[in-house]
Design a protein around this motif. Structure first.
Motif, PDB file in Angstrom:
ATOM      1  N   PRO A 169       0.796  -1.230   0.000  1.00 23.25           N
ATOM      2  CA  PRO A 169       0.000   0.000   0.000  1.00 23.25           C
ATOM      3  C   PRO A 169       0.831   1.284   0.000  1.00 23.25           C
ATOM      4  CG  PRO A 169      -0.993  -1.591   1.485  1.00 23.25           C
ATOM      5  CD  PRO A 169       0.348  -2.152   1.063  1.00 23.25           C
ATOM      6  N   ASN A 170       2.129   1.181   0.286  1.00 29.13           N
ATOM      7  CA  ASN A 170       3.009   2.351   0.287  1.00 29.13           C
ATOM      8  C   ASN A 170       3.677   2.603  -1.061  1.00 29.13           C
ATOM      9  OD1 ASN A 170       2.552   2.914   2.960  1.00 29.13           O
ATOM     10  ND2 ASN A 170       4.566   2.302   3.683  1.00 29.13           N
ATOM     11  N   ALA A 171       3.440   1.744  -2.043  1.00 26.80           N
ATOM     12  CA  ALA A 171       4.227   1.795  -3.273  1.00 26.80           C
ATOM     13  C   ALA A 171       4.258   3.184  -3.894  1.00 26.80           C
ATOM     14  CB  ALA A 171       3.700   0.774  -4.280  1.00 26.80           C
ATOM     15  N   MET A 172       3.112   3.767  -4.145  1.00 28.00           N
ATOM     16  CA  MET A 172       3.061   5.071  -4.802  1.00 28.00           C
ATOM     17  C   MET A 172       3.733   6.137  -3.941  1.00 28.00           C
ATOM     18  SD  MET A 172      -0.294   6.868  -6.497  1.00 28.00           S
ATOM     19  CE  MET A 172      -1.100   7.291  -4.934  1.00 28.00           C
ATOM     20  N   PHE A 173       3.452   6.130  -2.641  1.00 29.67           N
ATOM     21  CA  PHE A 173       4.020   7.128  -1.733  1.00 29.67           C
ATOM     22  C   PHE A 173       5.540   7.005  -1.660  1.00 29.67           C
ATOM     23  CE2 PHE A 173       5.649   8.316   2.427  1.00 29.67           C
ATOM     24  CZ  PHE A 173       5.148   9.593   2.592  1.00 29.67           C
ATOM     25  N   SER A 174       6.024   5.807  -1.392  1.00 33.18           N
ATOM     26  CA  SER A 174       7.462   5.623  -1.181  1.00 33.18           C
ATOM     27  C   SER A 174       8.266   5.918  -2.438  1.00 33.18           C
ATOM     28  CB  SER A 174       7.744   4.194  -0.697  1.00 33.18           C
ATOM     29  OG  SER A 174       7.220   3.989   0.592  1.00 33.18           O
ATOM     30  N   MET A 175       7.788   5.438  -3.574  1.00 36.82           N
ATOM     31  CA  MET A 175       8.524   5.659  -4.810  1.00 36.82           C
ATOM     32  C   MET A 175       8.565   7.137  -5.179  1.00 36.82           C
ATOM     33  SD  MET A 175       9.735   2.773  -5.751  1.00 36.82           S
ATOM     34  CE  MET A 175      10.310   3.305  -7.353  1.00 36.82           C
ATOM     35  N   ARG A 176       7.502   7.858  -4.891  1.00 33.49           N
ATOM     36  CA  ARG A 176       7.475   9.288  -5.218  1.00 33.49           C
ATOM     37  C   ARG A 176       8.339  10.115  -4.269  1.00 33.49           C
ATOM     38  NH1 ARG A 176       1.062  10.109  -6.832  1.00 33.49           N
ATOM     39  NH2 ARG A 176       1.229   9.173  -8.916  1.00 33.49           N
ATOM     40  N   HIS A 177       8.719   9.527  -3.137  1.00 35.24           N
ATOM     41  CA  HIS A 177       9.540  10.262  -2.177  1.00 35.24           C
ATOM     42  C   HIS A 177      10.977   9.765  -2.130  1.00 35.24           C
ATOM     43  CE1 HIS A 177       5.560  11.631  -0.766  1.00 35.24           C
ATOM     44  NE2 HIS A 177       6.211  12.688  -0.343  1.00 35.24           N
ATOM     45  N   GLY A 178      11.375   8.941  -3.091  1.00 35.09           N
ATOM     46  CA  GLY A 178      12.782   8.614  -3.201  1.00 35.09           C
ATOM     47  C   GLY A 178      13.193   7.178  -2.975  1.00 35.09           C
ATOM     48  N   ALA A 179      12.260   6.276  -2.676  1.00 36.33           N
ATOM     49  CA  ALA A 179      12.631   4.867  -2.547  1.00 36.33           C
ATOM     50  C   ALA A 179      13.133   4.347  -3.886  1.00 36.33           C
ATOM     51  CB  ALA A 179      11.439   4.042  -2.073  1.00 36.33           C
ATOM     52  N   VAL A 180      14.126   3.459  -3.849  1.00 31.85           N
ATOM     53  CA  VAL A 180      14.639   2.858  -5.079  1.00 31.85           C
ATOM     54  C   VAL A 180      13.632   1.859  -5.647  1.00 31.85           C
ATOM     55  CG1 VAL A 180      16.401   1.280  -5.974  1.00 31.85           C
ATOM     56  CG2 VAL A 180      17.066   3.229  -4.583  1.00 31.85           C
ATOM     57  N   GLY A 181      12.913   1.186  -4.751  1.00 31.94           N
ATOM     58  CA  GLY A 181      11.977   0.185  -5.238  1.00 31.94           C
ATOM     59  C   GLY A 181      11.122  -0.389  -4.136  1.00 31.94           C
ATOM     60  N   MET A 182      10.460  -1.484  -4.478  1.00 32.22           N
ATOM     61  CA  MET A 182       9.597  -2.208  -3.555  1.00 32.22           C
ATOM     62  C   MET A 182      10.090  -3.646  -3.449  1.00 32.22           C
ATOM     63  SD  MET A 182       7.244  -0.080  -2.501  1.00 32.22           S
ATOM     64  CE  MET A 182       6.077  -1.247  -1.765  1.00 32.22           C
ATOM     65  N   SER A 183       9.838  -4.247  -2.285  1.00 35.04           N
ATOM     66  CA  SER A 183      10.177  -5.654  -2.075  1.00 35.04           C
ATOM     67  C   SER A 183       9.101  -6.234  -1.175  1.00 35.04           C
ATOM     68  CB  SER A 183      11.562  -5.794  -1.443  1.00 35.04           C
ATOM     69  OG  SER A 183      11.931  -7.160  -1.325  1.00 35.04           O
ATOM     70  N   SER A 184       8.008  -6.653  -1.787  1.00 39.57           N
ATOM     71  CA  SER A 184       6.821  -7.057  -1.033  1.00 39.57           C
ATOM     72  C   SER A 184       6.348  -8.445  -1.452  1.00 39.57           C
ATOM     73  CB  SER A 184       5.691  -6.054  -1.263  1.00 39.57           C
ATOM     74  OG  SER A 184       5.436  -5.901  -2.644  1.00 39.57           O
ATOM     75  N   ILE A 185       5.537  -9.066  -0.590  1.00 32.30           N
ATOM     76  CA  ILE A 185       5.049 -10.409  -0.876  1.00 32.30           C
ATOM     77  C   ILE A 185       4.108 -10.429  -2.073  1.00 32.30           C
ATOM     78  CG2 ILE A 185       5.306 -11.060   1.550  1.00 32.30           C
ATOM     79  CD1 ILE A 185       2.210 -11.135   1.713  1.00 32.30           C
ATOM     80  N   SER A 186       3.592  -9.280  -2.472  1.00 34.46           N
ATOM     81  CA  SER A 186       2.714  -9.235  -3.641  1.00 34.46           C
ATOM     82  C   SER A 186       3.424  -9.736  -4.896  1.00 34.46           C
ATOM     83  CB  SER A 186       2.190  -7.816  -3.857  1.00 34.46           C
ATOM     84  OG  SER A 186       3.234  -6.873  -3.818  1.00 34.46           O
ATOM     85  N   GLY A 187       4.762  -9.711  -4.878  1.00 30.57           N
ATOM     86  CA  GLY A 187       5.516 -10.238  -6.006  1.00 30.57           C
ATOM     87  C   GLY A 187       5.412 -11.727  -6.165  1.00 30.57           C
ATOM     88  N   ASN A 188       4.879 -12.417  -5.160  1.00 31.35           N
ATOM     89  CA  ASN A 188       4.653 -13.853  -5.277  1.00 31.35           C
ATOM     90  C   ASN A 188       3.233 -14.163  -5.729  1.00 31.35           C
ATOM     91  OD1 ASN A 188       7.234 -14.829  -4.601  1.00 31.35           O
ATOM     92  ND2 ASN A 188       6.863 -14.282  -2.463  1.00 31.35           N
ATOM     93  N   PHE A 189       2.518 -13.127  -6.118  1.00 38.48           N
ATOM     94  CA  PHE A 189       1.209 -13.279  -6.736  1.00 38.48           C
ATOM     95  C   PHE A 189       1.239 -12.688  -8.144  1.00 38.48           C
ATOM     96  CE2 PHE A 189       0.536 -13.388  -2.225  1.00 38.48           C
ATOM     97  CZ  PHE A 189      -0.531 -14.252  -2.006  1.00 38.48           C
ATOM     98  N   TYR A 190       1.615 -11.418  -8.244  1.00 36.36           N
ATOM     99  CA  TYR A 190       1.555 -10.712  -9.534  1.00 36.36           C
ATOM    100  C   TYR A 190       2.748  -9.762  -9.689  1.00 36.36           C
ATOM    101  CZ  TYR A 190      -1.527  -8.746  -5.904  1.00 36.36           C
ATOM    102  OH  TYR A 190      -2.096  -8.370  -4.704  1.00 36.36           O
ATOM    103  N   PRO A 191       3.936 -10.323  -9.915  1.00 40.23           N
ATOM    104  CA  PRO A 191       5.127  -9.472 -10.064  1.00 40.23           C
ATOM    105  C   PRO A 191       5.039  -8.519 -11.256  1.00 40.23           C
ATOM    106  CG  PRO A 191       5.612 -11.730 -10.707  1.00 40.23           C
ATOM    107  CD  PRO A 191       4.276 -11.753 -10.042  1.00 40.23           C
ATOM    108  N   GLU A 192       4.310  -8.911 -12.310  1.00 43.10           N
ATOM    109  CA  GLU A 192       4.160  -8.019 -13.467  1.00 43.10           C
ATOM    110  C   GLU A 192       3.468  -6.721 -13.068  1.00 43.10           C
ATOM    111  OE1 GLU A 192       2.674 -12.137 -14.982  1.00 43.10           O
ATOM    112  OE2 GLU A 192       2.668 -11.004 -13.103  1.00 43.10           O
ATOM    113  N   ILE A 193       2.480  -6.853 -12.177  1.00 34.88           N
ATOM    114  CA  ILE A 193       1.724  -5.690 -11.730  1.00 34.88           C
ATOM    115  C   ILE A 193       2.635  -4.738 -10.944  1.00 34.88           C
ATOM    116  CG2 ILE A 193      -0.134  -4.920 -10.209  1.00 34.88           C
ATOM    117  CD1 ILE A 193      -1.158  -6.133 -12.789  1.00 34.88           C
ATOM    118  N   MET A 194       3.439  -5.311 -10.054  1.00 31.80           N
ATOM    119  CA  MET A 194       4.339  -4.480  -9.253  1.00 31.80           C
ATOM    120  C   MET A 194       5.422  -3.838 -10.133  1.00 31.80           C
ATOM    121  SD  MET A 194       2.929  -4.560  -6.384  1.00 31.80           S
ATOM    122  CE  MET A 194       4.156  -3.498  -5.619  1.00 31.80           C
ATOM    123  N   ALA A 195       5.922  -4.593 -11.104  1.00 32.24           N
ATOM    124  CA  ALA A 195       6.925  -4.034 -12.009  1.00 32.24           C
ATOM    125  C   ALA A 195       6.329  -2.875 -12.813  1.00 32.24           C
ATOM    126  CB  ALA A 195       7.451  -5.120 -12.941  1.00 32.24           C
TER     127      ALA A 195
END
Length: 318
Positions: free
Chosen positions: A200-226
């Motif tokens: 749920p932080n993806a949009m917020f964190s990436m817009r404030h300088g995070a390099v990326g995300m590393s969440s369990i959602s990637g074990n369901f739909y990594p294409e969506i997160m990418a």
């Protein structure tokens, strides 16, 4: 060394098991191919999603070595190394994990102070760990087990000054804490890459300088997160990004139920040879839980259709 490239999704890799609950290395290979075709930019091996607390020390090393050998440098790999009763033991295992060829070894923050101990103890133990591990590139992870030790902004700043950390997986969840750490990264010279574990932080964190995300959602739909990470700052995609963030946030509580079994069931539905066998989760999914995952799968297909994403086809992995 991890490359500093903005916009990376790094999945926390699950461990497929065979019918005897041994590691299924053939399925591991297929899963790696799946992640890579989905557009991930790294892999977190030997992590909580890998059931690292339920496999032996030898299996942790063998699994990590296998992943490194199969990936062959196509993306960076990190893996947890802070196992052992004493700091000396943790340093020994860190060296063993690093010798498998990973790009950085991740230290669990809860391994460096007991739940009742203060940050002075944590800082002292991290300092000693840095001294015991030479020049090995290190990262830290606010892992929920053995207990979740959130790193405060002040401690984060002090740890950065050692210039040993190149990776941080944050699970603090709150925007306030995430933003405070990201602001510190802009102030203090460092090599650290910041990854948020909370979808749920993806949009917020990436817009404030995070390099990326590393969440369990990637074990369901990594294409969506990418896709999310690739487009979060694309001015032409802001409506779609906001819509997708709402969708991901709505389903996030559900994907944590009976995890990692839920993820294994979802990947089965996607055609991957991943059995619903887990050493960390002893129960089978209930009929109601399966219905929820089935509904999530249907939503995933709707997301792909709306965003123009082609789901990774299982037949392309053979």
């Amino acid at each position: 060394m991890m490359q500093t490239i903005a916009g990376k999704f790094v999945p926390v890799m699950i461990t497929p098991f065979d019918l005897k609950a041994n590691i299924d290395y053939s399925a591991v290979n297929t899963l790696i191919d799946f992640y890579l075709q989905a557009g991930v930019k790294g892999i977190f091996a030997n992590c909580l999603s890998s059931e690292m607390f339920s496999i032996s020390e030898e299996e942790r090393l063998q699994l990590t070595q296998h992943i490194v050998s199969y990936v062959k440098g196509r993306v960076p790999i990190v893996a947890t190394g802070s196992f052992g009763l004493t700091l000396e033991d943790k340093a020994i295992f860190t060296r063993k994990i690093y010798d498998t060829g990973v790009d950085a070894v991740i230290l669990i923050t809860g391994h460096f102070a007991k739940i009742e101990e203060g940050d002075d103890v944590l800082l002292r133990n991290f300092e000693k760990m840095f001294a015991l591990t030479g020049n090995i590139p290190l990262g830290m992870y606010e892992c929920p087990a053995p207990y979740k030790r959130i790193i405060s902004p002040d401690v984060f700043r002090q740890l950065l000054q050692a210039d040993r950390l190149i990776y941080h997986k944050d699970t603090s969840i709150t925007h306030e804490n995430v933003l405070a750490k990201l602001d510190i990264l802009k102030e203090v010279p460092n090599r650290l890459e910041f990854y948020d574990a909370h979808t749920p932080n993806a949009m917020f964190s990436m817009r404030h300088g995070a390099v990326g995300m590393s969440s369990i959602s990637g074990n369901f739909y990594p294409e969506i997160m990418a896709w999310m990470i690739a487009n979060v700052n694309n001015p032409d995609k802001q409506g779609a990004v906001a819509w997708l963030q709402e969708q991901l946030t709505a389903v996030d509580p559900m994907i944590h139920v009976a995890y990692p079994m839920s993820a294994k069931y979802f990947l089965q539905k996607r055609g991957l040879p991943v059995r619903t066998i887990s050493r960390a989760y002893a129960l089978h999914l209930t009929p109601d839980q399966k219905k929820e995952v089935d509904a999530l799968y249907d939503r995933f297909l709707v997301w792909c259709d709306r965003l123009g994403i082609e789901p990774v086809a299982a037949k392309s992995l053979v």
